[in-house]
Motif scaffolding. Structure first.
Motif: not given
Lengths: 630, 413
Positions: B48, B50-52, B54-55, B248, B250-251, B258
């Motif tokens: 998840r 990696i998904e974020r 990717a976004e 942030r 975490d981002q 990713y």
């Protein structure tokens, strides 16, 4: 005359001399601590001598000690079964301790800071053995506790147990209900995920509606205009310090009043207007040791067992994405036990419904025993109060339903539909678009137009026709532009729609059918609509799913589709800027010599205006390990 | 009505004990499965993350680093790039050459020892020993020739592999390659030294930590120098909130997850080099830009407008549109009016809705736009979050760029 303005040890010293005062002071303290034995009594007991004082002081701890007399030594048989208490008061107390223990265990791994809190949640879930179980239990216990305390209040209302002499017991219980709600609510924020941030933002914003001091209250609570580091710290301190302290004190008061007046008997077991709870006939006594004690130990085991089973197989505390004050999730709601206030807020003014209404409701509840002073507790004599109780339950249920996001909140249809398919896991639900198994996400562009139901054509023929049509009218190109704007790699853009691979990807088909079903529900807002799902490869083990909706634009004002006189929706037509021509067909120029422009509707070959085509898209990435589809 | 209450005390005790034992068995059962559950959670969470990432990558990074991660438009290096992940296309051959060279050294030493023994003035070997030594020398000679042949093969293979990478070298792989090394003539040692310091991105920039740390720190502080080496770049911004950017921590970690997910590990091939459009460049090659970059516009609105008048800076709407859409990514938010006011209708909105507000009484439309871009925090339109628009555009744009964007926005009636 005392030396200090109150009686003190110094007075004793003055009166008796230092040595004697000290020894008597020690003797006095020891006697208090042992609940009746002074130093001499202890000495005799340890030496095995007979007691020199009479009556035998060694019996007083058994007869008078506080800890041994927390519970009454016997109960009336009529209150030891399920009825009339349903064990709800006992369960409330159980949850106070259950929440304290699980909460302290969670505190070991938690830091109330926006930078760390969410990471701590991940640590609890990924690196603390039994951490997930503890978190699930704490969360589920909190939800149960709110429900149990509320039910306990309803039970008291229905059996009329708030009547004289238990008016103040009811009032202290109401305070406990409010405290329980706030305790649960303040804990909501601590995981610092999207769910907690927005639920608490909504809840806390109600405080803002308080007249005069609203802004100050809000600021005090949040520590800043927006919830941030200070807000989190304040909620944490409320949750682990201030509210539990109050709760324990109030629990003590409430329990003291319960014991002082005795457990109220079932209404039909008492004469009208009489309170006989404290006068238990010998033949109806059930003794605490061993009967009630073993019963409670059994219940303790049973309830804990049930919660453990629920938390292992049926319930996991939600954890959404990291809190982000800049991304408001669609469909945010307050916690369920505050939904009724959120529902009331939709009725009108923020102050009237958000502050005045709940305050008046709680105030009325607090005054209930002082307003309803009829002596009888029999059900037949209390029809008005029982009707009122049912009305309260119904009103709360209806208001809570109105508090749900789906009630009277305007979101455009295309956003709503795509959200329905793509939303991240929340409240144990997840957008169905995320549940397609990874190997069924077969790269390609699929359209819901294929599912419009042309039974005379094969899927391949139908797709060929759809492709020809959307390529000719530019809708496919419009979709590609939208995808490019959304940063889909040019190498990955689809060339045409392909048929949905029914055999390899049944779940994909199912999701497309759901997509089509949702779109078909909105013929007015989305005329001539088709949806598309474009699946592309992004990385090894990572796919990208673009959800596209394309429709003829209609005139929407204030969230409502505008209708013409015939009751048809008003279509927006495409227009373009054209140079103005004079009667002779020459370009008309303005004073600066530039051609004058006018906006004209675009016409098709038959001379009919072309509806403006709108397109909307959203996308999500799915990693093969992320397991939304387990 | 004493439902659910067990009358006999023995039964109650038995029931209670069963429940407590049951709890212990259940918790014990959970405990022995915890290891597997925690590992599964870590995998799921990484997925998840990696998904974020990717976004975030698609909306923030793909403009310069390319949607596929190959780099775009001479703005930034490819990240889906074997060089970044430390894949050495000639690693196998280099190892073969090094091993053979080491064996050669050993064989040569052995030969010298035997020769020394053979020709020793004191204590010369006997006849038998002499024959033995001669036989051993013959054998050593054959082994030396064999090792030499192996080196020649490996060198030839290495040349062949490097020749297939010509396009990649043109795209910036192994910078300074042509100036330092001639693959046909340069000695193996020099080639090895070159690869030791250029073979991967981390050695090239002299990074002492690991790849994750390299990516995370780069995301945090950006690449201040990149505007000098990439002709179309304005320099990579500092993305982390720690350094004044929007993301942030975490981002940042999601983005790193990713990017690292591009790593193919053992499955990289030299073909992968060819897909990359451009490579990272060494920042410290000593060269300086021919002329200093123009100063940024800053956030003094009156000063900016005065400078434009004085220096006769006139914006071009066409360039402005490019800057607005791509370079500074304004359209990412300023579309549909969802997260920021729509670009379409800017002028009309300013004239009818903004300038009618008391605080903007004496403003011109141009002045309002300039202030909105360079000092976005001063006024936020009702209904939109404050702090969403980066406050550093004044520091990132030159006067000309700002004027271009203003000119473009003035066309958005």
């Amino acid at each position: 005359m005392s030396i200090l303005p109150f009686p003190s040890f110094l007075d004793d010293v003055k009166e008796k001399g230092f040595k004697k005062a000290v020894f008597e002071g020690i003797d006095d303290s020891v006697e208090r601590l042992t609940a009746g034995l002074n130093v001499q009594d202890l000495r005799e007991a340890f030496r095995g001598e007979n007691p020199s004082r009479r009556p035998n002081p060694r019996l007083t701890p058994h007869a008078d000690g506080f800890w041994l007399h927390m519970r009454p030594s016997y109960f009336n048989r009529d209150v030891t079964g399920m009825y009339p208490s349903f064990r709800l008061g006992w369960l409330s107390t159980y949850f106070v301790f259950f929440e304290t223990i699980t909460g302290i265990l969670l505190m070991l791994w938690y830091t109330p800071s926006p930078e760390i809190a969410y990471g701590d949640m991940l640590t609890i879930l990924s690196n603390v053995p039994l951490g997930q179980l503890m978190r699930d239990m704490h969360r589920l216990g909190a939800e149960f506790m709110v429900a149990v305390v509320a039910l306990h209040m309803m039970r008291t209302w229905i059996t009329g147990s708030y009547k004289k002499p238990r008016q103040f017991t009811w009032f202290s219980g109401l305070l406990l209900l409010v405290l329980t709600g706030f305790l649960s609510f303040s804990g909501y924020l601590l995981p610092w995920d999207q769910l907690s941030l927005w639920a608490v933002t909504i809840g806390a914003s109600m405080a803002e509606a308080t007249p005069v001091v609203g802004d100050q209250v809000n600021l005090l609570l949040r520590g800043a205009p927006e919830l941030g580091a200070n807000g989190l710290l304040r909620f944490y301190l409320l949750h682990v310090l201030a509210l539990p302290a109050l709760l324990f004190v109030m629990t003590g008061v409430h329990y003291y009043k319960v014991i002082i007046h005795g457990h109220s008997l079932p209404p039909q077991r008492e004469n009208i207007g009489e309170d006989s709870a404290k006068r238990v006939p010998l033949d109806r006594r059930v003794y605490f040791v061993p009967d009630v004690l073993t019963n409670e130990m059994m219940w303790l085991g049973a309830v804990t067992f049930i919660i453990t089973v629920l938390c292992i197989w049926f319930y996991h505390a939600p954890l959404e994405n990291h809190a982000d004050p800049q991304v408001t999730p669609l469909g945010t709601t307050a916690p369920w036990y505050f939904l009724w206030i959120q529902g009331a807020l939709k009725l009108g003014d923020k102050f009237v419904w958000g502050v005045a209404f709940p305050s008046i409701a709680l105030g009325a509840l607090a005054l209930l025993p002082y307003l309803d002073v009829t002596p009888s507790r029999r059900y037949a004599h209390r029809r008005f109060m029982l009707t009122l109780a049912m009305l309260l339950v119904s009103a709360t249920t209806i208001l809570s339903y109105m508090g749900l996001a789906k009630f009277a909140v305007q979101t455009s249809a295309e956003t709503e539909i795509v959200h329905e398919l793509t939303f991240e896991p929340a409240h144990s639900k997840v957008g169905t678009g995320r549940t397609i198994p990874f190997d069924q996400m077969i790269v390609g562009a699929y359209t819901t137009a294929q599912l419009h139901g042309h039974e005379d054509m094969s899927a391949a023929e139908l797709i060929a026709e759809i492709n020809a049509e959307t390529q000719a009218n530019g809708q496919f190109a419009q979709m590609l532009d939208e995808l490019k704007n959304q940063h889909v790699s040019a190498n990955q853009l689809p060339l045409r729609f392909r048929t949905i691979p029914v055999d390899e990807a049944p779940k994909l088909l199912q999701v497309m059918e759901e997509f089509e079903h949702h779109l078909a529900q909105e013929p007015v807002e989305l005329p001539n609509v088709w949806g598309a799902l474009v699946i592309t490869d992004n990385q090894a083990g990572l796919k990208r799913l673009d959800w596209v909706v394309s429709w003829d634009s209609v005139l929407i004002e204030g969230g409502e589709v505008m209708m013409d006189e015939a009751g048809e929706p008003i279509i927006n037509y495409a227009s373009e800027e054209m140079p103005m021509l004079d009667a002779a067909g020459e370009l008309m120029l303005d004073d600066d010599g530039a051609p004058m422009m006018q906006v004209l509707p675009m016409l098709d070959e038959a001379g009919n205006p072309i509806p403006e085509r709108r397109i909307f898209s959203d996308h999500l990435f799915i990693h093969q390990e992320s397991a939304y589809f387990d | 009505m004493n439902l659910l209450v067990i009358r006999s005390i023995e039964a109650r005790i038995l029931m209670g004990i069963t429940m407590f034992v049951g709890i212990m068995i259940l918790v014990g059962w959970v405990a022995i499965n915890e290891e597997a559950r925690m590992q599964a959670f870590v995998r799921q969470h990484t997925g998840r993350s990696i998904e974020r990432g990717a976004e975030l990558y698609a909306s923030l990074c793909s403009e310069c680093h390319g949607e596929d991660g190959y780099g775009a438009g001479d703005r930034a290096p490819g990240l889906n790039n074997p060089h970044l992940f430390g894949f050495d296309p000639v690693g196998e051959q280099t190892v073969a050459i090094t091993t053979a060279n080491r064996t050669l050294v050993r064989l040569t030493e052995d030969t010298e020892k035997l020769l020394a023994e053979f020709t020793a003035a004191e204590n010369p070997p006997g006849a038998d020993r002499q024959d033995e030594i001669l036989a051993q020398l013959d054998e050593l000679e054959a082994q030396i020739a064999e090792q030499q042949a192996q080196i020649d093969t490996a060198v030839a293979e290495r040349v062949a592999v490097l020749e297939t990478l010509d396009t990649a070298v043109d795209n910036g792989l192994f910078p300074l390659w042509d100036s330092v090394v001639d693959i046909e003539t340069t000695g193996d040692d020099e080639v090895e030294i070159f690869f030791n310091s250029n073979g991967t991105r981390l050695t090239q920039v002299g990074w002492a930590g690991d790849l994750h740390g390299y990516i995370v720190t780069t995301l945090i502080h950006g690449r201040p120098g990149s505007a000098r080496v990439y002709p179309n770049s304005t320099g990579m911004a500092a993305w982390s909130q720690t350094a004044g950017g929007p993301l942030r921590q975490d981002q940042i970690e999601d983005l790193a997850a990713y990017i690292i997910n591009w790593d193919k590990g053992a499955n990289w091939t030299s073909e992968d080099f060819l897909a990359v459009a451009q490579y990272g460049k060494p920042l410290a090659d000593g060269s300086l830009p021919s002329e200093p970059p123009p100063p940024p516009a800053g956030d003094n609105v009156a000063g900016i407008l005065a400078r434009w008048a004085e220096m006769e800076i006139v914006g071009s709407p066409a360039t402005g549109e490019l800057l607005y859409d791509a370079e500074f990514g304004c359209t990412d938010c300023h579309r549909n009016g969802a997260s920021a006011p729509d670009t379409v209708g800017t002028v009309a909105r300013i004239r009818t809705e903004r300038l009618t507000l008391p605080q903007f009484a004496s403003y011109t439309i141009e002045e309002y736009i300039v202030e909105s871009i360079t000092r976005p925090g001063d006024f936020v339109v009702d209904g939109y979050s404050s702090g969403l628009m980066p406050a550093n555009f004044g520091a990132r744009m030159t006067d000309q760029q700002l004027a271009d964007i203003v000119a473009y926005l003035l066309t958005q009636a």
